[in-house]
Write an enzyme that holds these catalytic residues in place. Structure first.
Site, PDB file in Angstrom:
ATOM      1  N   TYR A  53       0.842  -1.203   0.000  1.00  0.00           N
ATOM      2  CA  TYR A  53       0.000   0.000   0.000  1.00  0.00           C
ATOM      3  C   TYR A  53       0.881   1.258   0.000  1.00  0.00           C
ATOM      4  O   TYR A  53       1.087   1.871   1.048  1.00  0.00           O
ATOM      5  CB  TYR A  53      -0.918  -0.004   1.223  1.00  0.00           C
ATOM      6  CG  TYR A  53      -1.758  -1.250   1.374  1.00  0.00           C
ATOM      7  CD1 TYR A  53      -2.892  -1.453   0.584  1.00  0.00           C
ATOM      8  CD2 TYR A  53      -1.431  -2.236   2.310  1.00  0.00           C
ATOM      9  CE1 TYR A  53      -3.678  -2.586   0.723  1.00  0.00           C
ATOM     10  CE2 TYR A  53      -2.216  -3.374   2.463  1.00  0.00           C
ATOM     11  CZ  TYR A  53      -3.336  -3.548   1.665  1.00  0.00           C
ATOM     12  OH  TYR A  53      -4.105  -4.671   1.811  1.00  0.00           O
ATOM     13  N   SER A  58      -7.724   6.587   2.946  1.00  0.00           N
ATOM     14  CA  SER A  58      -8.578   7.472   3.734  1.00  0.00           C
ATOM     15  C   SER A  58      -8.765   7.014   5.176  1.00  0.00           C
ATOM     16  O   SER A  58      -8.403   7.722   6.116  1.00  0.00           O
ATOM     17  CB  SER A  58      -9.943   7.601   3.048  1.00  0.00           C
ATOM     18  OG  SER A  58     -10.868   8.288   3.849  1.00  0.00           O
ATOM     19  N   TYR A 107       1.006  -0.003  -7.983  1.00  0.00           N
ATOM     20  CA  TYR A 107      -0.246  -0.407  -7.335  1.00  0.00           C
ATOM     21  C   TYR A 107      -1.346  -0.442  -8.386  1.00  0.00           C
ATOM     22  O   TYR A 107      -1.421   0.433  -9.258  1.00  0.00           O
ATOM     23  CB  TYR A 107      -0.623   0.578  -6.218  1.00  0.00           C
ATOM     24  CG  TYR A 107      -1.907   0.182  -5.513  1.00  0.00           C
ATOM     25  CD1 TYR A 107      -1.897  -0.786  -4.523  1.00  0.00           C
ATOM     26  CD2 TYR A 107      -3.124   0.753  -5.882  1.00  0.00           C
ATOM     27  CE1 TYR A 107      -3.078  -1.183  -3.912  1.00  0.00           C
ATOM     28  CE2 TYR A 107      -4.316   0.368  -5.271  1.00  0.00           C
ATOM     29  CZ  TYR A 107      -4.284  -0.599  -4.286  1.00  0.00           C
ATOM     30  OH  TYR A 107      -5.451  -0.990  -3.688  1.00  0.00           O
ATOM     31  N   ASP A 186     -12.998  -5.333   2.315  1.00  0.00           N
ATOM     32  CA  ASP A 186     -13.160  -5.633   0.903  1.00  0.00           C
ATOM     33  C   ASP A 186     -13.755  -6.998   0.587  1.00  0.00           C
ATOM     34  O   ASP A 186     -14.652  -7.121  -0.238  1.00  0.00           O
ATOM     35  CB  ASP A 186     -11.800  -5.551   0.195  1.00  0.00           C
ATOM     36  CG  ASP A 186     -11.036  -4.291   0.529  1.00  0.00           C
ATOM     37  OD1 ASP A 186     -11.561  -3.441   1.253  1.00  0.00           O
ATOM     38  OD2 ASP A 186      -9.900  -4.154   0.060  1.00  0.00           O
ATOM     39  N   ARG A 219      -5.683 -14.027   0.041  1.00  0.00           N
ATOM     40  CA  ARG A 219      -6.221 -12.846  -0.631  1.00  0.00           C
ATOM     41  C   ARG A 219      -7.535 -13.180  -1.358  1.00  0.00           C
ATOM     42  O   ARG A 219      -7.896 -14.348  -1.499  1.00  0.00           O
ATOM     43  CB  ARG A 219      -5.199 -12.324  -1.655  1.00  0.00           C
ATOM     44  CG  ARG A 219      -3.827 -12.026  -1.102  1.00  0.00           C
ATOM     45  CD  ARG A 219      -3.828 -10.842  -0.158  1.00  0.00           C
ATOM     46  NE  ARG A 219      -4.228  -9.620  -0.856  1.00  0.00           N
ATOM     47  CZ  ARG A 219      -4.354  -8.436  -0.253  1.00  0.00           C
ATOM     48  NH1 ARG A 219      -4.132  -8.330   1.044  1.00  0.00           N
ATOM     49  NH2 ARG A 219      -4.711  -7.370  -0.931  1.00  0.00           N
ATOM     50  N   TRP A 375     -10.534 -10.834   5.370  1.00  0.00           N
ATOM     51  CA  TRP A 375     -11.862 -10.473   5.844  1.00  0.00           C
ATOM     52  C   TRP A 375     -12.842 -11.643   5.910  1.00  0.00           C
ATOM     53  O   TRP A 375     -14.047 -11.425   6.039  1.00  0.00           O
ATOM     54  CB  TRP A 375     -12.450  -9.332   4.989  1.00  0.00           C
ATOM     55  CG  TRP A 375     -11.716  -8.050   5.184  1.00  0.00           C
ATOM     56  CD1 TRP A 375     -10.859  -7.444   4.311  1.00  0.00           C
ATOM     57  CD2 TRP A 375     -11.726  -7.196   6.340  1.00  0.00           C
ATOM     58  NE1 TRP A 375     -10.339  -6.278   4.845  1.00  0.00           N
ATOM     59  CE2 TRP A 375     -10.861  -6.100   6.092  1.00  0.00           C
ATOM     60  CE3 TRP A 375     -12.391  -7.260   7.575  1.00  0.00           C
ATOM     61  CZ2 TRP A 375     -10.646  -5.085   7.016  1.00  0.00           C
ATOM     62  CZ3 TRP A 375     -12.172  -6.237   8.492  1.00  0.00           C
ATOM     63  CH2 TRP A 375     -11.313  -5.175   8.215  1.00  0.00           C
ATOM     64  N   GLU A 418      -0.895  -6.912   9.425  1.00  0.00           N
ATOM     65  CA  GLU A 418      -2.131  -6.348   8.881  1.00  0.00           C
ATOM     66  C   GLU A 418      -3.346  -7.022   9.509  1.00  0.00           C
ATOM     67  O   GLU A 418      -4.329  -6.363   9.856  1.00  0.00           O
ATOM     68  CB  GLU A 418      -2.123  -6.534   7.361  1.00  0.00           C
ATOM     69  CG  GLU A 418      -3.256  -5.884   6.631  1.00  0.00           C
ATOM     70  CD  GLU A 418      -3.142  -6.065   5.119  1.00  0.00           C
ATOM     71  OE1 GLU A 418      -4.041  -5.582   4.408  1.00  0.00           O
ATOM     72  OE2 GLU A 418      -2.166  -6.689   4.650  1.00  0.00           O
TER      73      GLU A 418
END
Length: 448
Positions: A53, A58, A107, A186, A219, A375, A418
């Site tokens: 990243y 944000s 990226y 995500d 991922r 996630w 992470e």
């Protein structure tokens, strides 16, 4: 530092407890977290990680500012000022602000994809008002703190006005997200249903830079990533005009409980900011908006039988009946009328808060639970931090302290990963991750 660990974590009973050497451990952890933030600092903002990243994100910047306020308050202010300097004329705060010194190909999707110049066109959860307020509170120089509030208050008002005015696709007073990336979560199973009709882009048409920095097994799949690209390109191609989005055939329009709860919490923070600026009428208005959002959240997304908040697909009207961590985030709201039932779900077998490490991102009892996949099971430090705020908001101090201890343990053992396995504490994804280090500093500040 290995010998200074203050506890033993076994996935069910580990906690960070005061033992001989604890102060040394705490000091070492604080120094290590500070080092991560210093190494990830670009001069006006902080990257989440140097590898995967390489730009400013944000909600990462908001979380990072919570920690920076204890280490470098002036950098915390600059972090948020830099983010809001990229605010769009319509009020939206883009989810990525691109670093011009980073090659476009570093990226994907980079600035060339979005056709906007220096930012993306999507957004992320609006936790910024709380961040601005907390950074203001930490300032030693009250004159600069007042100027900081006065500068960002109208920008925050415009940000919230964009969301409330442009994104109520369901007509129930709730904001909709138009892409899974806007949730910040995500790859959540909550999006599987609403994504099912989206045609994935052929993987041959894009390069997944994320797989260069992480295990593919951890991922999102190529199919899901292809859907993400389809949606991002579609929103881009309608010119980021929200009024045109419901007409887009491959669209995604979802009322997310976490996003809306954080907006309600941010309105409460705006009320405090307005009060500090001598605007009592505006402060009352923000509190009223927070109350309306909370009411709409309960009326639309709460399932009384399940004791949980589920995301709602606006296109079909159906709730995505997946128990994901997003449904726990409304606990941050102090006036939440269904808090006792939601606390019971949080501490029950589906999430095991207080018995496993952190707050799992997905139902521990679900067949699709995967402790390592993005996630779909792992614990994330920012989610645990938010759930802890919710526990404190509803008087669960002992459980909040236990969660704080476990989060510190996870940060220590996994090198500020992470995300981590909620059963073993094993780290996954990027290491030296910005918000993990920053929120560690925030938790450690309570010990002083």
């Amino acid at each position: 530092m290995e010998t200074l660990r203050a506890s033993t974590l076994n996935g069910t009973t580990g906690s960070w407890t005061t033992t001989p050497g604890f102060t040394e451990v705490e000091s070492g952890l604080r120094a290590a977290a500070t080092r991560v933030l210093d190494e990830n600092w670009l001069g006006s903002s902080t990257v989440p990680s140097r590898g995967l990243y390489p730009h400013q994100w944000s909600w990462d910047s908001a979380f990072i500012s919570f920690g920076l306020r204890h280490h470098a308050p002036e950098r915390a202010r600059l972090e948020l000022l830099t983010l809001f300097s990229a605010q769009w004329p319509d009020g939206r705060v883009p989810h990525i602000v691109f670093n011009p010194d980073t090659p476009d190909e570093a990226y994907f999707p980079g600035p060339g994809f979005w056709h906007t110049g220096a930012t993306s066109g999507l957004v992320q959860p609006p936790i910024h008002a709380r961040a601005v307020w907390e950074v203001h509170q930490a300032a030693e120089d009250q004159s600069s703190a007042a100027e900081f509030l006065a500068t960002l208050y109208p920008k925050l008002v415009a940000w919230h006005a964009y969301l409330l005015g442009n994104r109520d696709f369901g007509g129930r007073g709730l904001v909709s997200i138009v892409h899974p990336w806007e949730s910040g979560m995500d790859n959540s199973p909550a999006w599987d249903g609403p994504l099912a009709h989206v045609r994935p882009v052929d993987p041959a048409q894009f390069i997944r830079r994320d797989l260069e920095h992480g295990d593919a097994a951890d991922r999102p799949s190529d199919v899901d990533y292809g859907r993400y690209v389809r949606l991002a390109a579609g929103y881009r191609d309608v010119g980021y005009r929200d009024e045109r989005w419901p007409l887009f055939g491959d669209g995604f329009t979802v009322e997310d409980p976490a996003f809306n709860a954080l907006l309600a919490d941010a309105e409460l923070a705006l009320g405090r900011i307005a009060g500090a600026l001598g605007l009592p009428g505006a402060a009352a208005g923000h509190r009223e908006t927070a109350a309306r959002l909370t009411q709409a959240l309960v009326e639309t997304l709460w399932d009384d039988e399940a004791g949980f908040f589920f995301a709602r697909d606006v296109r079909t009207g159906e709730r995505a009946r997946e128990y994901t961590c997003g449904g726990l985030i409304p606990l941050v709201l102090p006036g939440l009328p269904v808090a006792p039932a939601l606390l019971a779900t949080a501490t029950g077998p589906r999430f095991g808060v207080g018995r496993v490490l952190g707050a799992p991102s997905y139902d521990l009892t679900a067949p699709g639970f995967d402790a390592a996949r993005y996630w779909r099971g792992p614990s994330w430090f920012n989610v645990g931090w938010l759930v802890r705020l919710g526990l404190l908001a509803h008087g669960e101090r002992a459980l909040a302290e236990r969660l704080r201890s476990d989060l510190l343990e996870a940060a220590w053992r996994a090198d500020f990963a992470e995300y981590t396995d909620p059963l073993t504490g094993e780290g996954h994804g990027s290491r030296s991750f910005g918000w993990t280090a920053a929120l560690t500093l925030d938790l450690l500040a309570e010990s002083r």
